[in-house]
Design an enzyme around this catalytic site. Structure first.
Site, PDB file in Angstrom:
ATOM      1  N   TYR A  11      -5.746  -8.298 -21.198  1.00 10.53           N
ATOM      2  CA  TYR A  11      -7.166  -8.670 -21.335  1.00 10.53           C
ATOM      3  C   TYR A  11      -7.724  -9.216 -20.020  1.00 10.53           C
ATOM      4  O   TYR A  11      -8.662  -8.643 -19.438  1.00 10.53           O
ATOM      5  CB  TYR A  11      -7.263  -9.698 -22.459  1.00 10.53           C
ATOM      6  CG  TYR A  11      -8.588 -10.369 -22.656  1.00 10.53           C
ATOM      7  CD1 TYR A  11      -9.779  -9.644 -22.664  1.00 10.53           C
ATOM      8  CD2 TYR A  11      -8.647 -11.748 -22.884  1.00 10.53           C
ATOM      9  CE1 TYR A  11     -11.000 -10.282 -22.883  1.00 10.53           C
ATOM     10  CE2 TYR A  11      -9.852 -12.382 -23.106  1.00 10.53           C
ATOM     11  CZ  TYR A  11     -11.030 -11.653 -23.098  1.00 10.53           C
ATOM     12  OH  TYR A  11     -12.219 -12.288 -23.312  1.00 10.53           O
ATOM     13  N   ILE A  12      -7.158 -10.293 -19.513  1.00 14.89           N
ATOM     14  CA  ILE A  12      -7.697 -10.873 -18.273  1.00 14.89           C
ATOM     15  C   ILE A  12      -7.319  -9.984 -17.091  1.00 14.89           C
ATOM     16  O   ILE A  12      -8.123  -9.765 -16.180  1.00 14.89           O
ATOM     17  CB  ILE A  12      -7.196 -12.324 -18.078  1.00 14.89           C
ATOM     18  CG1 ILE A  12      -7.510 -13.157 -19.333  1.00 14.89           C
ATOM     19  CG2 ILE A  12      -7.840 -12.952 -16.844  1.00 14.89           C
ATOM     20  CD1 ILE A  12      -6.889 -14.545 -19.331  1.00 14.89           C
ATOM     21  N   SER A 124      -2.724 -22.301 -17.119  1.00 13.75           N
ATOM     22  CA  SER A 124      -3.537 -22.561 -18.307  1.00 13.75           C
ATOM     23  C   SER A 124      -3.888 -24.041 -18.396  1.00 13.75           C
ATOM     24  O   SER A 124      -3.093 -24.908 -18.000  1.00 13.75           O
ATOM     25  CB  SER A 124      -2.726 -22.173 -19.543  1.00 13.75           C
ATOM     26  OG  SER A 124      -3.344 -22.657 -20.713  1.00 13.75           O
ATOM     27  N   TYR A 148       5.522 -22.400 -24.649  1.00  9.69           N
ATOM     28  CA  TYR A 148       4.649 -21.520 -23.861  1.00  9.69           C
ATOM     29  C   TYR A 148       4.013 -22.307 -22.718  1.00  9.69           C
ATOM     30  O   TYR A 148       4.065 -21.904 -21.546  1.00  9.69           O
ATOM     31  CB  TYR A 148       3.561 -20.902 -24.760  1.00  9.69           C
ATOM     32  CG  TYR A 148       2.313 -20.520 -23.999  1.00  9.69           C
ATOM     33  CD1 TYR A 148       2.301 -19.386 -23.184  1.00  9.69           C
ATOM     34  CD2 TYR A 148       1.154 -21.302 -24.059  1.00  9.69           C
ATOM     35  CE1 TYR A 148       1.164 -19.060 -22.454  1.00  9.69           C
ATOM     36  CE2 TYR A 148       0.027 -20.984 -23.341  1.00  9.69           C
ATOM     37  CZ  TYR A 148       0.034 -19.863 -22.535  1.00  9.69           C
ATOM     38  OH  TYR A 148      -1.088 -19.558 -21.808  1.00  9.69           O
ATOM     39  N   LYS A 152       4.324 -22.314 -18.291  1.00 11.49           N
ATOM     40  CA  LYS A 152       3.245 -22.358 -17.280  1.00 11.49           C
ATOM     41  C   LYS A 152       3.463 -23.541 -16.337  1.00 11.49           C
ATOM     42  O   LYS A 152       3.336 -23.414 -15.114  1.00 11.49           O
ATOM     43  CB  LYS A 152       1.877 -22.483 -17.965  1.00 11.49           C
ATOM     44  CG  LYS A 152       1.466 -21.267 -18.793  1.00 11.49           C
ATOM     45  CD  LYS A 152       1.204 -20.066 -17.916  1.00 11.49           C
ATOM     46  CE  LYS A 152       0.768 -18.835 -18.689  1.00 11.49           C
ATOM     47  NZ  LYS A 152       0.787 -17.612 -17.894  1.00 11.49           N
ATOM     48  N   TYR A 176      -6.750 -21.735 -16.530  1.00 17.83           N
ATOM     49  CA  TYR A 176      -7.837 -21.166 -17.321  1.00 17.83           C
ATOM     50  C   TYR A 176      -8.123 -22.045 -18.520  1.00 17.83           C
ATOM     51  O   TYR A 176      -7.212 -22.509 -19.193  1.00 17.83           O
ATOM     52  CB  TYR A 176      -7.481 -19.808 -17.919  1.00 17.83           C
ATOM     53  CG  TYR A 176      -6.898 -18.797 -16.986  1.00 17.83           C
ATOM     54  CD1 TYR A 176      -7.137 -18.823 -15.616  1.00 17.83           C
ATOM     55  CD2 TYR A 176      -6.104 -17.786 -17.504  1.00 17.83           C
ATOM     56  CE1 TYR A 176      -6.598 -17.860 -14.794  1.00 17.83           C
ATOM     57  CE2 TYR A 176      -5.558 -16.815 -16.686  1.00 17.83           C
ATOM     58  CZ  TYR A 176      -5.798 -16.863 -15.322  1.00 17.83           C
ATOM     59  OH  TYR A 176      -5.246 -15.907 -14.531  1.00 17.83           O
ATOM     60  N   PHE A 177      -9.409 -22.129 -18.865  1.00 15.88           N
ATOM     61  CA  PHE A 177      -9.789 -22.752 -20.124  1.00 15.88           C
ATOM     62  C   PHE A 177      -9.817 -21.645 -21.186  1.00 15.88           C
ATOM     63  O   PHE A 177      -8.819 -20.946 -21.320  1.00 15.88           O
ATOM     64  CB  PHE A 177     -11.025 -23.635 -19.919  1.00 15.88           C
ATOM     65  CG  PHE A 177     -10.584 -24.919 -19.241  1.00 15.88           C
ATOM     66  CD1 PHE A 177     -10.144 -24.907 -17.901  1.00 15.88           C
ATOM     67  CD2 PHE A 177     -10.445 -26.097 -19.952  1.00 15.88           C
ATOM     68  CE1 PHE A 177      -9.612 -26.048 -17.288  1.00 15.88           C
ATOM     69  CE2 PHE A 177      -9.929 -27.247 -19.346  1.00 15.88           C
ATOM     70  CZ  PHE A 177      -9.512 -27.217 -18.020  1.00 15.88           C
ATOM     71  N   GLY A 293      -0.913 -29.149 -33.550  1.00 15.62           N
ATOM     72  CA  GLY A 293      -0.931 -29.026 -32.090  1.00 15.62           C
ATOM     73  C   GLY A 293      -2.316 -28.963 -31.477  1.00 15.62           C
ATOM     74  O   GLY A 293      -2.459 -29.018 -30.256  1.00 15.62           O
TER      75      GLY A 293
HETATM   76  C1  UD1 Z   1      -4.861 -21.821 -27.671  1.00 13.84           C
HETATM   77  C2  UD1 Z   1      -3.486 -22.384 -27.419  1.00 13.84           C
HETATM   78  C3  UD1 Z   1      -3.359 -22.650 -25.934  1.00 13.84           C
HETATM   79  C4  UD1 Z   1      -3.613 -21.378 -25.151  1.00 13.84           C
HETATM   80  C5  UD1 Z   1      -5.007 -20.845 -25.512  1.00 13.84           C
HETATM   81  C6  UD1 Z   1      -5.334 -19.542 -24.824  1.00 13.84           C
HETATM   82  C7  UD1 Z   1      -2.755 -23.539 -29.473  1.00 13.84           C
HETATM   83  C8  UD1 Z   1      -2.531 -24.855 -30.126  1.00 13.84           C
HETATM   84  N1  UD1 Z   1      -3.279 -23.582 -28.228  1.00 13.84           N
HETATM   85  O1  UD1 Z   1      -5.805 -22.793 -27.251  1.00 13.84           O
HETATM   86  O2  UD1 Z   1      -2.081 -23.155 -25.634  1.00 13.84           O
HETATM   87  O3  UD1 Z   1      -3.555 -21.633 -23.764  1.00 13.84           O
HETATM   88  O4  UD1 Z   1      -5.069 -20.659 -26.918  1.00 13.84           O
HETATM   89  O5  UD1 Z   1      -4.574 -18.488 -25.331  1.00 13.84           O
HETATM   90  O6  UD1 Z   1      -2.499 -22.479 -30.033  1.00 13.84           O
HETATM   91  N2  UD1 Z   1      -9.704 -21.933 -34.497  1.00 13.84           N
HETATM   92  C9  UD1 Z   1     -10.109 -21.834 -35.808  1.00 13.84           C
HETATM   93  N3  UD1 Z   1      -9.727 -20.737 -36.534  1.00 13.84           N
HETATM   94  C10 UD1 Z   1      -8.974 -19.722 -35.998  1.00 13.84           C
HETATM   95  C11 UD1 Z   1      -8.570 -19.827 -34.639  1.00 13.84           C
HETATM   96  C12 UD1 Z   1      -8.949 -20.961 -33.919  1.00 13.84           C
HETATM   97  O7  UD1 Z   1     -10.779 -22.712 -36.333  1.00 13.84           O
HETATM   98  O8  UD1 Z   1      -8.649 -18.764 -36.707  1.00 13.84           O
HETATM   99  C13 UD1 Z   1     -10.135 -23.117 -33.703  1.00 13.84           C
HETATM  100  C14 UD1 Z   1      -8.970 -23.925 -33.180  1.00 13.84           C
HETATM  101  O9  UD1 Z   1      -8.589 -24.892 -34.096  1.00 13.84           O
HETATM  102  C15 UD1 Z   1      -9.579 -24.523 -31.899  1.00 13.84           C
HETATM  103  C16 UD1 Z   1     -10.597 -23.466 -31.449  1.00 13.84           C
HETATM  104  O10 UD1 Z   1     -10.842 -22.646 -32.585  1.00 13.84           O
HETATM  105  O11 UD1 Z   1     -10.286 -25.673 -32.235  1.00 13.84           O
HETATM  106  C17 UD1 Z   1     -10.089 -22.610 -30.321  1.00 13.84           C
HETATM  107  O12 UD1 Z   1      -8.817 -22.094 -30.686  1.00 13.84           O
HETATM  108  P1  UD1 Z   1      -8.022 -21.039 -29.799  1.00 13.84           P
HETATM  109  O13 UD1 Z   1      -8.902 -19.888 -29.487  1.00 13.84           O
HETATM  110  O14 UD1 Z   1      -6.725 -20.751 -30.478  1.00 13.84           O
HETATM  111  O15 UD1 Z   1      -7.787 -21.801 -28.413  1.00 13.84           O
HETATM  112  P2  UD1 Z   1      -7.060 -23.206 -28.108  1.00 13.84           P
HETATM  113  O16 UD1 Z   1      -6.608 -23.881 -29.333  1.00 13.84           O
HETATM  114  O17 UD1 Z   1      -7.941 -23.965 -27.205  1.00 13.84           O
END
Ligand code: UD1
Length: 338
Positions: A11-12, A124, A148, A152, A176-177, A293
């Protein structure tokens, strides 16, 4: 320059190949295709008119990596290749440590043998762990909280040690955010295999009818609307951040760390509303329990990248959702339908 991109079909990676070619660089891609499709590269070539050289190569095969450096006069490397599912890394840590760490060590040793000592590494925001205050600043102590994330962090440590030991290395660590969106053409985008772990790909699959509804993980956080805040960044902005970092280190040896984020947080419900606006109809969802987490909120301090690289994000959350939706709508099954 001639840039070797590991994981360039992902993707990236694929968006970065496109940005590199648009900036006038020649690109060589290596990828083992275990989690991606070379169709992405065909489409990048269609968009830029410049095919990248492609090698289906696994970084765990050090001789095959050497052969790529022997064939191409590479000036610098952008290293994306790696496994990235947090949950899987918890249940299969050896697979993650072996693949991500040994793959990177093979790459670095091969680079050294071929006198290529410029590398941009795909790190990350997860390396900031759970104990830092927000916004995250590059000088903070890092400490990831899952295997994971620790791969990193450990690769950052390896690269920092290498830069300290040998002044010939030019190293950029990019944290990356949350990358979302797709190229505005709708031709390339994120194509997760299996059930998406991340928010926007999941929403997009609900919108296109592949999944029933979004589960919002937690509505009782101490945030304005009770859902978590994240720093979403358009993948095209992110790709351009790599080109900017590459230009910076081309002229300077040493080890550099930059956050690539927008500097603001958006909630899960704000992302959902923005995606609904792009699609033009409501998206089924339900607020459920928290995901283990997850942190309530984090975003980048994005001032270093602006000061050092003259780079900042330019695309809004609405643009991210519009572009992500165009890709998903035009490619309901990702690359596999072609
Ligand atoms: C996740 C990973 C992080 C990784 C990043 C990019 C975890 C705990 N963290 O980050 O290590 O670097 O992806 O790949 O997995 N959410 C929902 N429903 C969903 C999916 C997500 O509510 O089906 C919410 C999550 O709770 C979070 C937000 O959406 O609050 C973003 O989630 P996500 O896209 O998985 O990113 P991160 O949790 O920031």
């Amino acid at each position: 320059m001639k840039i070797l991109v590991t994981g360039g079909t992902g993707y990236i990676g694929s968006h970065t190949v496109l940005s590199l070619q648009e900036a006038g660089h020649d690109v060589v891609v290596i990828d083992n295709l275990i989690n991606s499709s070379d169709e992405a590269l065909r489409r990048v070539a269609e968009l830029t008119g410049k095919p990248a050289a492609f090698h289906r190569t696994d970084l765990l095969d050090e001789q095959a990596v050497d052969a790529v450096f022997a064939e191409h006069a590479v000036d610098a490397v952008i290293h994306f290749a790696g496994l990235k599912a947090v949950g899987e890394s918890v249940s299969e840590p050896l697979k993650y440590y072996h693949n991500n760490l040994v793959g990177t060590l093979n790459l670095l040793r091969s680079m050294d043998r071929h006198n290529v000592r410029s590398i941009v590494f795909s790190s990350s925001a997860t390396v900031y762990g759970e104990h830092n205050a927000i916004p995250y600043v590059e000088k903070m102590e890092i400490g990831a909280n899952n295997p994971y994330g620790r791969t990193k962090e450990q690769i950052e440590d390896i690269l920092s040690d290498l830069g300290a030991a040998d002044g010939r290395w030019h190293i950029a660590l990019l944290r990356y955010f949350n990358p979302v969106g797709a190229h505005p053409s709708g031709r390339i985008g994120e194509d997760p295999q299996g059930i998406p772990n991340n928010l926007v790909p999941f929403i997009a699959q609900v919108a296109v009818g592949r999944r029933e509804k979004l589960m919002v993980f937690g509505g009782d956080y101490d945030t304005p609307d009770g859902t978590c805040l994240r720093d979403y960044i358009h993948v095209v902005d992110l790709a351009e951040g790599h080109v900017a970092a590459l230009n910076h280190i081309a002229e300077r040896a040493g080890v550099f760390r930059w956050n690539l984020g927008s500097g603001t947080g958006s909630s899960v419900l704000e992302v959902l509303r923005s995606f609904e606006k792009a699609v033009g109809r409501p998206i089924p969802h339900e607020i459920t329990g928290r995901r283990a987490g997850d942190l309530p909120a984090f975003w980048a301090d994005a001032t270093s990248a602006l000061a050092d690289l003259s780079w900042s994000t330019s695309k809004s959350l609405d643009q991210m959702c519009e572009d992500h939706w165009r890709w998903q709508k035009n490619n309901p099954q990702g690359y596999s339908a072609d």
